[in-house]
Design an enzyme around this catalytic site. Structure first.
Site, short mmCIF file in Angstrom:
data_model
loop_
_atom_site.label_atom_id
_atom_site.label_comp_id
_atom_site.label_asym_id
_atom_site.label_seq_id
_atom_site.Cartn_x
_atom_site.Cartn_y
_atom_site.Cartn_z
N THR A 118 1.35 -4.52 4.27
CA THR A 118 1.28 -4.84 5.72
C THR A 118 0.76 -6.06 5.99
O THR A 118 0.95 -6.60 7.05
CB THR A 118 0.62 -3.73 6.23
OG1 THR A 118 -0.84 -3.67 5.70
CG2 THR A 118 1.31 -2.15 6.30
N ASP A 119 0.08 -6.86 4.90
CA ASP A 119 -0.58 -7.84 5.08
C ASP A 119 0.60 -9.22 5.65
O ASP A 119 0.12 -9.70 6.34
CB ASP A 119 -1.08 -8.45 3.81
CG ASP A 119 -2.59 -7.56 3.63
OD1 ASP A 119 -2.75 -6.71 4.18
OD2 ASP A 119 -3.22 -7.89 2.57
N THR A 162 0.98 -1.42 -0.11
CA THR A 162 -0.10 0.02 0.04
C THR A 162 0.84 1.25 -0.04
O THR A 162 0.38 2.27 -0.60
CB THR A 162 -0.83 0.08 1.18
OG1 THR A 162 -1.81 -1.13 1.06
CG2 THR A 162 -1.54 1.23 1.29
N1 ASP Z 1 -2.74 -5.65 0.78
C1 ASP Z 1 -1.77 -4.59 1.08
C2 ASP Z 1 -0.38 -5.42 0.97
O1 ASP Z 1 -0.07 -6.06 1.76
C3 ASP Z 1 -2.08 -3.80 2.43
C4 ASP Z 1 -1.00 -2.89 2.81
O2 ASP Z 1 0.03 -2.78 2.27
O3 ASP Z 1 -1.34 -2.26 3.87
O4 ASP Z 1 0.43 -5.34 0.00
#
Ligand code: ASP
Length: 331
Positions: free
Chosen positions: A97-98, A18
């Site tokens: 973040t995932d 993200t």
């Molecule tokens: N779906 C995204 C990822 O993990 C979520 C994020 O980056 O916050 O790439």
């Protein structure tokens, strides 16, 4: 124009997420596409402290929910390459973040770096009106320049976490997205200044296998060289009301190397699931249990029929078991 002496470098490796995401509108913080903006552009968007040179490298450009073992291997190889350069004082990895916590544990276990390797990401895409990525990246740079620091860390929303403890704790809220369970964050960063809240090593130190003793600093872990397609297959199962042994039997029929069980309570496993796991164990499948609550330490009992790992979320325990199996095969 960077006139800093050539003896202090930070390498920033981009993997997507993200933090590199874009949406059609600055008000859209959920309907965006992760992994769109290149790491050079992200780095150009933050002020860089004088006296340090920066290098950017795009290792991947993905939504981290789709992280693969092959990308992990490439990332670990690139981190190892840059860590070995004497002029590099620290490394920053931008990441979705995932699965950030899994990558953090993977890098810690495979590399046990003697310099800081700092993961960061964002809860809002780069196009958001109040994007959190630039501040997080800036904080990661602050941490990567910290003298005397080593190991894999994560920094998000001003909190510094140890690779062992960090986990995504909230699917949407920006400030509470990451936590370190009972251990708590290692420190905080505000206005570009770092303050430690606790000593490191308490949590990771109690996990005896966190950094296998005797590991040479030559980055020789099999995960760096064994083709990703040949890595041990380890899956996660959950113990729950009404659980059966059906999935264990199905996995064994397919050929599985290890099973991590997200256990209830203090590492307890439903009777039916446990019976199937004990059979799998006797057939050579390695089983490891960890509490599914994800927060709090379990207390293994002498009567436990299945081994337990303490202090790792089920997702990290899967990484751990996979790496242990590789180490065992390579021993
Ligand atoms: N779906 C995204 C990822 O993990 C979520 C994020 O980056 O916050 O790439």
């Amino acid at each position: 124009m960077n006139s800093a002496p050539d003896n202090t470098r930070i390498v920033v490796l981009g993997t997507g997420g993200t933090i590199a995401g874009t949406a059609a509108s600055p008000d859209d913080v959920v309907g965006y596409r992760a992994g769109q903006i290149g790491i050079e552009t992200l780095l150009a968007g933050v002020s860089r402290p004088p006296g340090t040179r920066f290098e950017a490298e795009q290792v991947a450009q993905i939504d981290s929910k789709d992280m693969t073992h092959a990308i992990w291997q490439t990332l670990a190889q690139r981190v190892a390459h840059h860590l070995a350069r004497p002029e590099v004082v620290g490394i920053v990895v931008t990441h979705g973040t995932d699965t950030l916590e899994e990558t953090a544990w993977f890098l810690q276990r495979v590399l046990a770096p003697g310099k800081p390797v700092v993961l960061t990401g964002a809860m809002r895409p780069a196009t958001a009106r109040e994007a959190d990525g630039p501040q997080n990246l800036s904080d990661a740079i602050t941490l990567a320049r910290e003298p005397g620091l080593s190991g894999v860390l994560a920094v998000l929303a001003g909190s510094v976490h140890d690779a062992c403890d960090v986990r995504k704790a909230n699917p949407l809220r920006q400030d509470d997205a990451f936590a370190s369970g009972e251990a708590g964050p290692l420190g905080v960063i505000g206005a570009g200044r770092l303050r430690w809240l606790r000593l490191r090593g308490d949590a990771a130190g109690s996990v005896a296998w966190a950094v296998p003793s005797g590991r040479p600093a030559s980055f020789s872990h099999p995960a760096l060289s064994l083709p990703a397609a040949d890595w041990p297959r380890v899956e996660i199962l959950t113990s729950h009301a009404g659980a059966t042994g059906a999935l264990v039997r199905a996995l064994c029929a397919q050929g599985i190397d290890g099973i991590v069980v997200a256990a209830t309570g203090n590492g307890a496993v439903h009777r039916e699931l446990q019976d199937a796991l004990v059979v799998a164990q006797s057939a050579g499948v390695v089983v490891l249990c960890t509490p599914r609550s994800g927060v709090g330490r379990a207390h293994p009992q002498a009567i436990d029929r299945l081994p337990m790992v303490d202090g790792l979320t089920p997702a990290k325990a899967r990484v751990e078991l996979m790496l242990r199996l590789m180490e065992r095969a390579g021993a």
